[in-house]
Design a protein around this motif. Sequence first.
Motif, PDB file in Angstrom:
ATOM      1  N   LEU A  40       0.922  -1.307   0.019  1.00 22.25           N
ATOM      2  CA  LEU A  40      -0.017  -0.024   0.186  1.00 22.25           C
ATOM      3  C   LEU A  40       0.888   1.184   0.077  1.00 22.25           C
ATOM      4  O   LEU A  40       1.821   1.536   1.010  1.00 22.25           O
ATOM      5  CB  LEU A  40      -0.927   0.011   1.352  1.00 22.25           C
ATOM      6  N   VAL A  41       0.788   1.974  -1.029  1.00 24.17           N
ATOM      7  CA  VAL A  41       1.504   3.513  -1.242  1.00 24.17           C
ATOM      8  C   VAL A  41       0.481   4.462  -1.157  1.00 24.17           C
ATOM      9  O   VAL A  41      -0.469   4.183  -1.906  1.00 24.17           O
ATOM     10  CB  VAL A  41       2.149   3.362  -2.422  1.00 24.17           C
ATOM     11  N   ILE A  42       0.750   5.677  -0.363  1.00 25.26           N
ATOM     12  CA  ILE A  42       0.044   6.653  -0.528  1.00 25.26           C
ATOM     13  C   ILE A  42       0.882   7.843  -1.179  1.00 25.26           C
ATOM     14  O   ILE A  42       1.914   8.028  -0.832  1.00 25.26           O
ATOM     15  CB  ILE A  42      -0.601   7.154   0.625  1.00 25.26           C
ATOM     16  N   ASP A  43       0.345   8.417  -2.583  1.00 29.81           N
ATOM     17  CA  ASP A  43       0.992   9.617  -3.030  1.00 29.81           C
ATOM     18  C   ASP A  43       0.221  10.833  -2.327  1.00 29.81           C
ATOM     19  O   ASP A  43      -0.794  11.072  -2.923  1.00 29.81           O
ATOM     20  CB  ASP A  43       0.792   9.424  -4.402  1.00 29.81           C
ATOM     21  N   ALA A  44       0.851  11.659  -1.573  1.00 30.38           N
ATOM     22  CA  ALA A  44       0.237  12.800  -0.667  1.00 30.38           C
ATOM     23  C   ALA A  44       0.757  13.951  -1.409  1.00 30.38           C
ATOM     24  O   ALA A  44       1.738  14.561  -1.449  1.00 30.38           O
ATOM     25  CB  ALA A  44       1.051  12.708   0.697  1.00 30.38           C
ATOM     26  N   GLY A  45      -0.645  14.425  -1.801  1.00 28.10           N
ATOM     27  CA  GLY A  45      -0.291  15.754  -2.841  1.00 28.10           C
ATOM     28  C   GLY A  45      -0.230  15.503  -4.028  1.00 28.10           C
ATOM     29  O   GLY A  45       0.948  16.108  -4.954  1.00 28.10           O
ATOM     30  N   SER A 100      -1.459   2.157  10.796  1.00 27.91           N
ATOM     31  CA  SER A 100      -0.516   1.232  10.887  1.00 27.91           C
ATOM     32  C   SER A 100      -0.904   0.016   9.664  1.00 27.91           C
ATOM     33  O   SER A 100      -0.610  -1.071   9.696  1.00 27.91           O
ATOM     34  CB  SER A 100      -0.511   0.339  12.216  1.00 27.91           C
ATOM     35  N   ASN A 101      -1.364   0.707   8.687  1.00 29.08           N
ATOM     36  CA  ASN A 101      -1.461  -0.161   7.253  1.00 29.08           C
ATOM     37  C   ASN A 101      -0.845   0.367   6.045  1.00 29.08           C
ATOM     38  O   ASN A 101      -0.929  -0.508   5.120  1.00 29.08           O
ATOM     39  CB  ASN A 101      -3.165   0.115   7.206  1.00 29.08           C
ATOM     40  N   VAL A 102      -0.071   1.340   6.133  1.00 29.52           N
ATOM     41  CA  VAL A 102       0.699   2.074   4.916  1.00 29.52           C
ATOM     42  C   VAL A 102       2.153   1.373   5.097  1.00 29.52           C
ATOM     43  O   VAL A 102       2.929   1.426   5.926  1.00 29.52           O
ATOM     44  CB  VAL A 102       0.441   3.573   5.102  1.00 29.52           C
ATOM     45  N   ASP A 103       2.657   1.025   3.713  1.00 26.00           N
ATOM     46  CA  ASP A 103       3.925   0.427   3.624  1.00 26.00           C
ATOM     47  C   ASP A 103       5.105   1.795   3.023  1.00 26.00           C
ATOM     48  O   ASP A 103       6.093   1.816   3.475  1.00 26.00           O
ATOM     49  CB  ASP A 103       3.983  -0.622   2.756  1.00 26.00           C
ATOM     50  N   LEU A 104       4.360   2.619   2.308  1.00 26.31           N
ATOM     51  CA  LEU A 104       5.144   3.567   1.822  1.00 26.31           C
ATOM     52  C   LEU A 104       4.275   4.974   1.468  1.00 26.31           C
ATOM     53  O   LEU A 104       3.126   4.930   0.904  1.00 26.31           O
ATOM     54  CB  LEU A 104       5.668   3.215   0.459  1.00 26.31           C
ATOM     55  N   VAL A 134       8.625   6.361   4.486  1.00 30.75           N
ATOM     56  CA  VAL A 134       8.325   7.810   3.682  1.00 30.75           C
ATOM     57  C   VAL A 134       9.230   8.661   3.105  1.00 30.75           C
ATOM     58  O   VAL A 134      10.366   8.420   3.587  1.00 30.75           O
ATOM     59  CB  VAL A 134       7.523   8.803   4.981  1.00 30.75           C
ATOM     60  N   ALA A 135       8.960   8.910   1.914  1.00 29.41           N
ATOM     61  CA  ALA A 135      10.089   9.647   1.205  1.00 29.41           C
ATOM     62  C   ALA A 135       9.210  10.931   0.642  1.00 29.41           C
ATOM     63  O   ALA A 135       8.382  10.961  -0.017  1.00 29.41           O
ATOM     64  CB  ALA A 135      10.427   8.623  -0.073  1.00 29.41           C
ATOM     65  N   PHE A 136      10.099  12.046   0.948  1.00 33.72           N
ATOM     66  CA  PHE A 136       9.413  13.422   0.503  1.00 33.72           C
ATOM     67  C   PHE A 136      10.745  14.406   0.167  1.00 33.72           C
ATOM     68  O   PHE A 136      11.816  14.283   0.575  1.00 33.72           O
ATOM     69  CB  PHE A 136       8.595  13.954   1.722  1.00 33.72           C
ATOM     70  N   THR A 137      10.414  15.352  -0.463  1.00 31.39           N
ATOM     71  CA  THR A 137      11.183  16.228  -0.831  1.00 31.39           C
ATOM     72  C   THR A 137      10.781  17.797   0.067  1.00 31.39           C
ATOM     73  O   THR A 137       9.533  17.907   0.451  1.00 31.39           O
ATOM     74  CB  THR A 137      11.046  16.897  -2.116  1.00 31.39           C
ATOM     75  N   LEU A 138      11.653  18.667   0.325  1.00 31.77           N
ATOM     76  CA  LEU A 138      11.557  19.718   1.126  1.00 31.77           C
ATOM     77  C   LEU A 138      12.462  20.808   0.568  1.00 31.77           C
ATOM     78  O   LEU A 138      13.531  20.442  -0.237  1.00 31.77           O
ATOM     79  CB  LEU A 138      11.683  19.556   2.640  1.00 31.77           C
ATOM     80  N   GLU A 139      11.986  22.067   0.626  1.00 28.43           N
ATOM     81  CA  GLU A 139      12.979  23.156   0.405  1.00 28.43           C
ATOM     82  C   GLU A 139      14.115  23.413   1.510  1.00 28.43           C
ATOM     83  O   GLU A 139      13.726  23.270   2.801  1.00 28.43           O
ATOM     84  CB  GLU A 139      12.248  24.410  -0.072  1.00 28.43           C
ATOM     85  N   ASN A 140      15.173  24.289   1.034  1.00 28.09           N
ATOM     86  CA  ASN A 140      15.812  24.528   2.221  1.00 28.09           C
ATOM     87  C   ASN A 140      16.601  25.864   1.877  1.00 28.09           C
ATOM     88  O   ASN A 140      16.500  26.400   0.914  1.00 28.09           O
ATOM     89  CB  ASN A 140      17.379  23.567   2.108  1.00 28.09           C
TER      90      ASN A 140
END
Length: 227
Positions: A40-45, A100-104, A134-140
Amino acid sequence: GYSRLRHVVDRAFGGNSEQSDGSTYKPSSVIPPPLKKFPLVIDAGCGTGLVGEQFRNMATYMIGADLSEKIVDEAKNKRPNLYNEYYIGDFTELFRLNKSNVDLIVSADAFIYFGDLVPLFQSMDEALKVGGFVAFTLENVDEKNKASLDATKPDWRWQLTPSGRFAHRKQYIVNTGKQHHLKVFHYETLDNFRHENGVGVDGHVFVMQKVADIGDVRNENKNNIEL
């Protein structure tokens, strides 16, 4: 440019995707075979699915979440059958619906609209299975602003930028993760990954893993970074 997140995730799991200099990326049509498969993968945004198409072959079931119904409709038209399911609304609520159900969880250029990340990290902690990612980008901030902030406000955590987005300090992410069972598994900087008014914008990518105890880190490969 959205392929950069997939390339970082591949490198995190021991793949040989070449590190980009921030100015060039493989086109989205060139998607490498999956090194791992996630139930199970969620693409957030999710937007119109530019990130989702990069991770489709890594997901058994993928949910695209976005605040905008119009954008979701556009995703359905442009990339039919990309997602197994759509969620229109605040993706932190979706996280809480999947305890507790999401893998990525993947998210590119969405977390930059949050200043305080504690509520977001709380919801991800709730959603992810132990061992999930969880894999995500942020600005710096750039080096000049970083030096100024370090000198005038040593405990700074994030900075509102002229674009209306937030730039987040690396150590703030590390610390917030530790408070919510999320450990940095892999980290990379993104120098000049976007240009605005002719000026490069710096960023960074985090791949974090949920652990039962913050001292428990699954060293899957040599790219794992201790912070």
